[in-house]
Design an enzyme around this catalytic site. Structure first.
Site, PDB file in Angstrom:
ATOM      1  N   PHE A  87      43.656  50.204  29.094  1.00  0.00           N
ATOM      2  CA  PHE A  87      43.456  48.751  29.110  1.00  0.00           C
ATOM      3  C   PHE A  87      43.107  48.214  30.494  1.00  0.00           C
ATOM      4  CE2 PHE A  87      48.090  49.477  29.528  1.00  0.00           C
ATOM      5  CZ  PHE A  87      48.367  48.783  30.697  1.00  0.00           C
ATOM      6  N   LYS A 112      48.818  33.444  35.217  1.00  0.00           N
ATOM      7  CA  LYS A 112      47.547  34.132  34.980  1.00  0.00           C
ATOM      8  C   LYS A 112      46.483  33.130  34.482  1.00  0.00           C
ATOM      9  CE  LYS A 112      49.824  38.575  33.970  1.00  0.00           C
ATOM     10  NZ  LYS A 112      49.992  39.672  32.982  1.00  0.00           N
ATOM     11  N   HIS A 171      52.925  36.720  35.444  1.00  0.00           N
ATOM     12  CA  HIS A 171      53.277  38.006  36.047  1.00  0.00           C
ATOM     13  C   HIS A 171      54.552  37.849  36.853  1.00  0.00           C
ATOM     14  CE1 HIS A 171      53.139  41.602  38.611  1.00  0.00           C
ATOM     15  NE2 HIS A 171      53.467  40.786  39.585  1.00  0.00           N
ATOM     16  N   ARG A 216      62.158  38.307  35.899  1.00  0.00           N
ATOM     17  CA  ARG A 216      61.649  39.122  34.789  1.00  0.00           C
ATOM     18  C   ARG A 216      62.288  38.692  33.467  1.00  0.00           C
ATOM     19  NH1 ARG A 216      57.521  43.076  35.204  1.00  0.00           N
ATOM     20  NH2 ARG A 216      58.696  44.489  33.888  1.00  0.00           N
ATOM     21  N   TYR A 247      47.209  45.907  40.802  1.00  0.00           N
ATOM     22  CA  TYR A 247      47.533  46.701  39.610  1.00  0.00           C
ATOM     23  C   TYR A 247      47.252  48.196  39.808  1.00  0.00           C
ATOM     24  CZ  TYR A 247      48.314  42.571  36.622  1.00  0.00           C
ATOM     25  OH  TYR A 247      48.816  41.432  36.049  1.00  0.00           O
ATOM     26  N   THR A 295      57.093  42.320  28.242  1.00  0.00           N
ATOM     27  CA  THR A 295      55.648  42.386  28.490  1.00  0.00           C
ATOM     28  C   THR A 295      54.849  41.996  27.254  1.00  0.00           C
ATOM     29  OG1 THR A 295      56.099  44.234  29.987  1.00  0.00           O
ATOM     30  CG2 THR A 295      53.805  43.899  29.349  1.00  0.00           C
ATOM     31  N   ARG A 336      57.236  33.887  27.974  1.00  0.00           N
ATOM     32  CA  ARG A 336      56.307  34.529  27.028  1.00  0.00           C
ATOM     33  C   ARG A 336      56.750  34.313  25.587  1.00  0.00           C
ATOM     34  NH1 ARG A 336      56.171  39.853  30.813  1.00  0.00           N
ATOM     35  NH2 ARG A 336      54.419  39.310  32.158  1.00  0.00           N
ATOM     36  N   GLU A 349      54.341  42.831  46.878  1.00  0.00           N
ATOM     37  CA  GLU A 349      53.370  41.920  46.261  1.00  0.00           C
ATOM     38  C   GLU A 349      53.286  40.584  47.001  1.00  0.00           C
ATOM     39  OE1 GLU A 349      54.444  41.829  42.093  1.00  0.00           O
ATOM     40  OE2 GLU A 349      53.695  43.859  41.746  1.00  0.00           O
ATOM     41  N   ASN A 403      49.325  37.343  28.286  1.00  0.00           N
ATOM     42  CA  ASN A 403      50.762  37.020  28.370  1.00  0.00           C
ATOM     43  C   ASN A 403      51.129  36.050  29.497  1.00  0.00           C
ATOM     44  OD1 ASN A 403      50.500  38.887  30.405  1.00  0.00           O
ATOM     45  ND2 ASN A 403      52.093  40.275  29.672  1.00  0.00           N
TER      46      ASN A 403
HETATM   47  P1  GTP Z   1      53.347  41.974  34.689  1.00  0.00           P
HETATM   48  O1  GTP Z   1      54.485  41.062  35.051  1.00  0.00           O
HETATM   49  O2  GTP Z   1      52.102  41.212  34.332  1.00  0.00           O
HETATM   50  O3  GTP Z   1      53.104  43.059  35.718  1.00  0.00           O
HETATM   51  O4  GTP Z   1      53.776  42.677  33.348  1.00  0.00           O
HETATM   52  P2  GTP Z   1      54.762  43.905  33.166  1.00  0.00           P
HETATM   53  O5  GTP Z   1      55.300  44.375  34.491  1.00  0.00           O
HETATM   54  O6  GTP Z   1      55.746  43.501  32.146  1.00  0.00           O
HETATM   55  O7  GTP Z   1      53.797  45.010  32.566  1.00  0.00           O
HETATM   56  P3  GTP Z   1      52.883  46.083  33.333  1.00  0.00           P
HETATM   57  O8  GTP Z   1      53.015  45.921  34.809  1.00  0.00           O
HETATM   58  O9  GTP Z   1      53.166  47.403  32.732  1.00  0.00           O
HETATM   59  O10 GTP Z   1      51.434  45.625  32.860  1.00  0.00           O
HETATM   60  C1  GTP Z   1      50.731  44.613  33.574  1.00  0.00           C
HETATM   61  C2  GTP Z   1      49.965  43.783  32.596  1.00  0.00           C
HETATM   62  O11 GTP Z   1      48.987  44.584  31.944  1.00  0.00           O
HETATM   63  C3  GTP Z   1      50.789  43.195  31.442  1.00  0.00           C
HETATM   64  O12 GTP Z   1      51.424  41.994  31.798  1.00  0.00           O
HETATM   65  C4  GTP Z   1      49.738  42.981  30.375  1.00  0.00           C
HETATM   66  O13 GTP Z   1      49.010  41.775  30.610  1.00  0.00           O
HETATM   67  C5  GTP Z   1      48.809  44.164  30.610  1.00  0.00           C
HETATM   68  N1  GTP Z   1      49.174  45.261  29.694  1.00  0.00           N
HETATM   69  C6  GTP Z   1      50.224  46.101  29.794  1.00  0.00           C
HETATM   70  N2  GTP Z   1      50.235  46.959  28.775  1.00  0.00           N
HETATM   71  C7  GTP Z   1      49.163  46.644  28.004  1.00  0.00           C
HETATM   72  C8  GTP Z   1      48.619  47.170  26.796  1.00  0.00           C
HETATM   73  O14 GTP Z   1      49.144  48.123  26.217  1.00  0.00           O
HETATM   74  N3  GTP Z   1      47.479  46.574  26.324  1.00  0.00           N
HETATM   75  C9  GTP Z   1      46.891  45.520  26.943  1.00  0.00           C
HETATM   76  N4  GTP Z   1      45.791  44.990  26.413  1.00  0.00           N
HETATM   77  N5  GTP Z   1      47.374  45.012  28.080  1.00  0.00           N
HETATM   78  C10 GTP Z   1      48.489  45.550  28.600  1.00  0.00           C
HETATM   79 MG    MG Z   2      54.123  44.840  36.126  1.00  0.00          MG
END
Ligand code: GTP
Ligand code: MG
Length: 148
Positions: free
Chosen positions: A57, A9, A115, A85, A49, A91, A102, A126, A112
């Site tokens: 958010f 990212k 992705h 993962r 997304y 996350t 992370r 994707e 973070n």
């Molecule tokens: P990715 O690998 O980035 O997709 O992360 P993930 O699959 O573990 O989480 P998810 O797909 O649910 O969310 C995508 C991204 O949105 C996360 O990696 C975070 O950067 C952001 N995100 C998720 N939850 C929150 C939250 O509660 N607050 C904020 N500020 N950002 C969030």
């Molecule tokens: Mg995700």
């Protein structure tokens, strides 16, 4: 063959972690089949997304993700989605174990640094979304040293 979409990212790029993240996947034995630096459009990120559209958010996430270039990658290998993962960590970085990307390099959930696709299905989807048909088809000469 299983593929996953891994992205450094904008914060990961700015913090000089591109090499570190690539190194971990390479060292593990996974195979890089696609890699490009790019500045994704907001429309593209909204597609990526799409399942988070209703979250509070979401606007902040799109702003963050379009704040600078990212490094988009396709990685291939046995169980690469689930293992990828695990290598990224939870996350929320404060819940990520030390030893994960992370857990070693960041603090805030909204910064973070990387992705990773969350299922075999979304890995395929994707990689298609970010690379189209343009991933590489080749075999590693070390394959018989990595797989039994
Ligand atoms: P990715 O690998 O980035 O997709 O992360 P993930 O699959 O573990 O989480 P998810 O797909 O649910 O969310 C995508 C991204 O949105 C996360 O990696 C975070 O950067 C952001 N995100 C998720 N939850 C929150 C939250 O509660 N607050 C904020 N500020 N950002 C969030
Ligand atoms: Mg995700």
């Amino acid at each position: 063959k299983e593929v996953t979409f891994i992205m450094v990212k904008p914060d990961g790029v700015q913090r000089g972690l591109v090499g570190e993240i690539i190194k971990r996947f390479e060292s593990r034995g996974f195979q890089l089949v696609g890699c490009k630096m790019m500045s994704p459009s907001k429309e593209h990120l909204e597609k990526h997304y799409a399942d988070l559209k209703s979250k509070s958010f979401f606007p902040g996430l799109i702003k963050y993700m379009s704040s600078g270039p990212v490094v988009a990658m396709a990685w291939q290998g046995k169980s690469v989605v689930k293992t990828g993962r695990a290598m990224l960590g939870a996350t929320n970085p404060l819940e990520s174990n030390p030893g994960t990307i992370r857990g070693d390099f960041c603090i805030d959930i909204g910064r973070n640094i990387c992705h990773g696709s969350d299922s075999v299905e979304s890995g395929k989807h994707e990689v298609e979304l970010w690379f189209g048909e343009k991933t590489e088809d080749y075999s590693l000469c070390t394959e018989s040293m990595i797989y039994e």
